[in-house]
Motif scaffolding. Structure first.
Motif, short mmCIF file in Angstrom:
data_model
loop_
_atom_site.label_atom_id
_atom_site.label_comp_id
_atom_site.label_asym_id
_atom_site.label_seq_id
_atom_site.Cartn_x
_atom_site.Cartn_y
_atom_site.Cartn_z
N LYS A 173 -62.65 -2.52 -10.37
CA LYS A 173 -61.78 -3.38 -10.75
C LYS A 173 -60.52 -3.08 -9.58
O LYS A 173 -59.46 -3.68 -9.58
N VAL A 174 -60.76 -1.93 -8.78
CA VAL A 174 -59.71 -1.63 -7.83
C VAL A 174 -60.21 -2.04 -6.53
O VAL A 174 -60.90 -1.20 -5.82
N ASP A 175 -60.24 -3.09 -6.05
CA ASP A 175 -60.42 -3.74 -4.83
C ASP A 175 -61.97 -3.55 -4.54
O ASP A 175 -62.37 -3.21 -3.22
N PHE A 176 -62.68 -3.70 -5.53
CA PHE A 176 -64.21 -3.82 -5.20
C PHE A 176 -64.91 -2.57 -4.40
O PHE A 176 -65.53 -2.58 -3.56
N ASP A 177 -64.41 -1.29 -5.05
CA ASP A 177 -64.78 -0.03 -4.44
C ASP A 177 -66.37 0.06 -4.61
O ASP A 177 -66.63 1.09 -5.61
N PRO A 231 -54.66 -12.62 -16.49
CA PRO A 231 -54.90 -11.53 -15.82
C PRO A 231 -56.46 -11.15 -16.01
O PRO A 231 -56.95 -11.27 -17.21
N THR A 232 -57.09 -10.91 -14.97
CA THR A 232 -58.61 -10.39 -14.97
C THR A 232 -58.75 -8.78 -15.17
O THR A 232 -59.79 -8.44 -15.53
N GLY A 233 -57.56 -8.14 -14.84
CA GLY A 233 -58.04 -6.62 -14.82
C GLY A 233 -58.29 -6.09 -13.49
O GLY A 233 -58.26 -4.97 -13.26
N ILE A 234 -58.43 -7.16 -12.48
CA ILE A 234 -58.97 -6.75 -11.20
C ILE A 234 -57.46 -6.68 -10.41
O ILE A 234 -56.77 -7.31 -10.64
#
Length: 511
Positions: A392-396, A33-36
């Motif tokens: 980390k949450v969909d490149f916000d 897991p990358t955390g992304i």
């Protein structure tokens, strides 16, 4: 530095097992897991990004069909994908092994060649060359690997032959080859099944079947195969080229949202059938359309396009990239002068802040001793943590920019306070952080090269005007103040914007 090769990357895919994710058709890889978390169109939700190697990701982008000049609709897609790749590399330490496919054999390219009496390969080479120049002008990094259909005909032929041998494709009476969608139970995985597809004809068994190979027509280029003369269909090209480069599994496949169906759907189907696997691309990244006013997609067929060179006559590449950063990559972006002016205004706020903060840090005239402000440092730390979580949450990126503007505003209160609180160390760290994160997003933050005046001359004019303006304010000489405003407006028309909100004058280049 870790040394790796594509054979090693390819072999890792066989170690990775897959498991269903919350009863969807998306299978979550086993790995690191990358955390992304990224939105997945198959799962219809954000899913964790898991890689075989936590610091290596294979990435394929669908490139252009090179029959005409690219427009800013293409630019928004490739700039946003470039931003995502930069985020993965710079913030998450993931090496991207990137490839892009160039469609240089296509109906439209052939048609244009016949109409202009030019060999279709020359048409393709001309527009591909132009495309790379356009991408360079937008600071879009060139992929490590470029695959062209014309250079992979043998791979495409072998790919099709295996599908025929496995009874997943059939040869029609006229020598075309079609993928048999009835034989692939997961067809419709990427998008809810539609009663649509390529135009029906007497050669197809099912309306949803799509062409892997198109039989030869007079005056058109062709290649000889065991099933007859012809040329490849569009969808098979990407699958064959990706498989040639990355093997039986791909981490990330990217492109515009208009490619989700049927192009990416067909790629996934024929690739799974070819490799006899349940999932070919682990993650699909789809970029929303660039619309013109009225929610209409910008496209060549609608003749509502703006070329990339024309865009850059009015706005620089940083301004366009900032517009992309201020919007979510997944959703449509409506192009307008208002959008670009907003993006330019945000960009100028950062430029002004960097200039003002630099003056503040190097203020030799102040008699106030430096202090080490915990308050400013805590603001910086909070911003760093919030931005990392947003990415980390969909490149916000939009949230990141807003967080930076808040940090900028809070720091400006310190810089412009009277009496001035002198905190050069934390302000320096904030400037370095803002420049670092914007640069990692792909902004150059450089002044335009076409400015007529040298920096030294601009400084002289701005400082002279500032002295005159201070005297005019002191003596309440409104006529002289009006003259100062005229100079300010004239300078702005010459792409030099002056900031009067600080005791020491500052300026930035615009557009």
């Amino acid at each position: 530095m870790k040394v790796f090769n594509l054979t090693f990357v390819r072999s890792l895919s066989h170690v990775c097992s897959l498991k269903p994710y919350k009863d969807t058709k998306w299978l979550m890889p086993n790995g690191n897991p990358t955390g992304i978390y990224v939105y997945n169109c198959i799962a219809n939700q954000r899913v964790p990004v898991i890689l075989n190697d936590p610091h290596i990701a294979t990435w394929y982008s669908c490139g252009p069909t090179v029959y005409e000049s690219a427009h800013i609709g293409h630019a928004s897609c490739y700039v946003k994908l470039d931003i995502i790749q930069r985020i993965l590399k710079s913030f998450f330490n993931i090496k991207i092994v990137s490839a892009m496919g160039i469609t240089d054999i296509d109906d439209k390219i052939i048609k244009k060649g016949l109409e202009s009496k030019t060999h279709f390969t020359n048409i393709a080479k001309q527009y591909e060359h132009e495309f790379w120049l356009d991408m360079a002008s937008l600071n879009v990094a060139k992929p490590l690997i470029i695959t062209r259909v014309s250079e992979h005909i043998n791979s495409i032929e072998k790919f099709i032959q295996r599908l025929i041998d496995n009874n997943m494709a059939y040869v029609s009476k006229n020598g075309s080859v079609y993928f048999d969608t009835d034989k692939f139970s997961n067809y419709g995985k990427l998008q809810k099944m539609q009663d649509s597809g390529e135009p029906s004809d007497d050669e197809k068994r099912n309306k949803m079947d799509f062409a892997l190979w198109k039989s030869h027509k007079p005056e058109e280029p062709y290649w000889d195969t065991p099933w007859g003369k012809g040329r490849p269909g569009w969808h098979i090209e990407c699958s064959a080229m990706v498989s040639k480069v990355f093997g039986s599994q791909l981490d990330i496949h990217a492109g515009g949202v208009d490619l989700q169906f049927p192009h990416h759907e067909n790629e996934e189907a024929q690739s799974c059938a070819y490799h006899n696997i349940r999932q070919w691309a682990n993650y699909w990244i789809h970029v929303g359309h660039l619309n013109v006013i009225g929610d209409t997609k910008m496209s060549k067929s609608l003749q509502n396009t703006i070329s990339i060179p024309d865009l850059l006559k009015s706005y620089n590449a940083d301004t366009f990239r900032m517009a992309c950063l201020l919007t979510n990559y997944r959703y449509s972006m409506e192009f307008s002068n208002q959008l670009m002016e907003t993006a330019e205004s945000v960009l100028n706020k950062f430029k002004f802040f960097i200039t003002d903060a630099t003056i503040y840090i190097n203020n030799n005239a102040t008699s106030v001793s430096a202090v080490y402000s915990d308050h400013i440092l805590k603001n910086l730390q909070k911003t760093e943590e919030a931005n990392f979580e947003a990415l980390k949450v969909d490149f916000d990126t939009a949230t990141c920019i807003n967080n930076l503007l808040t940090l900028l505003s809070d720091t400006n209160k310190i810089i412009k306070s009277d009496p001035c609180e002198y905190c050069p160390v934390p302000v320096t760290l904030i400037v370095e952080y803002i420049v670092d994160i914007l640069t990692k997003f792909g902004l150059k933050l450089q002044e335009s090269e076409d400015t007529v005046l040298s920096n030294a001359m601009i400084n002289t004019i701005v400082e002279f005007r500032h002295s005159v303006r201070l005297n005019a304010i002191s003596s309440k000489n409104y006529e002289l103040l009006s003259a100062c405003d005229i100079v300010r407006d004239k300078m702005k028309s010459m792409k030099v914007q002056i900031n009067d909100s600080h005791k020491t004058p500052s300026w930035v280049i615009t557009k």
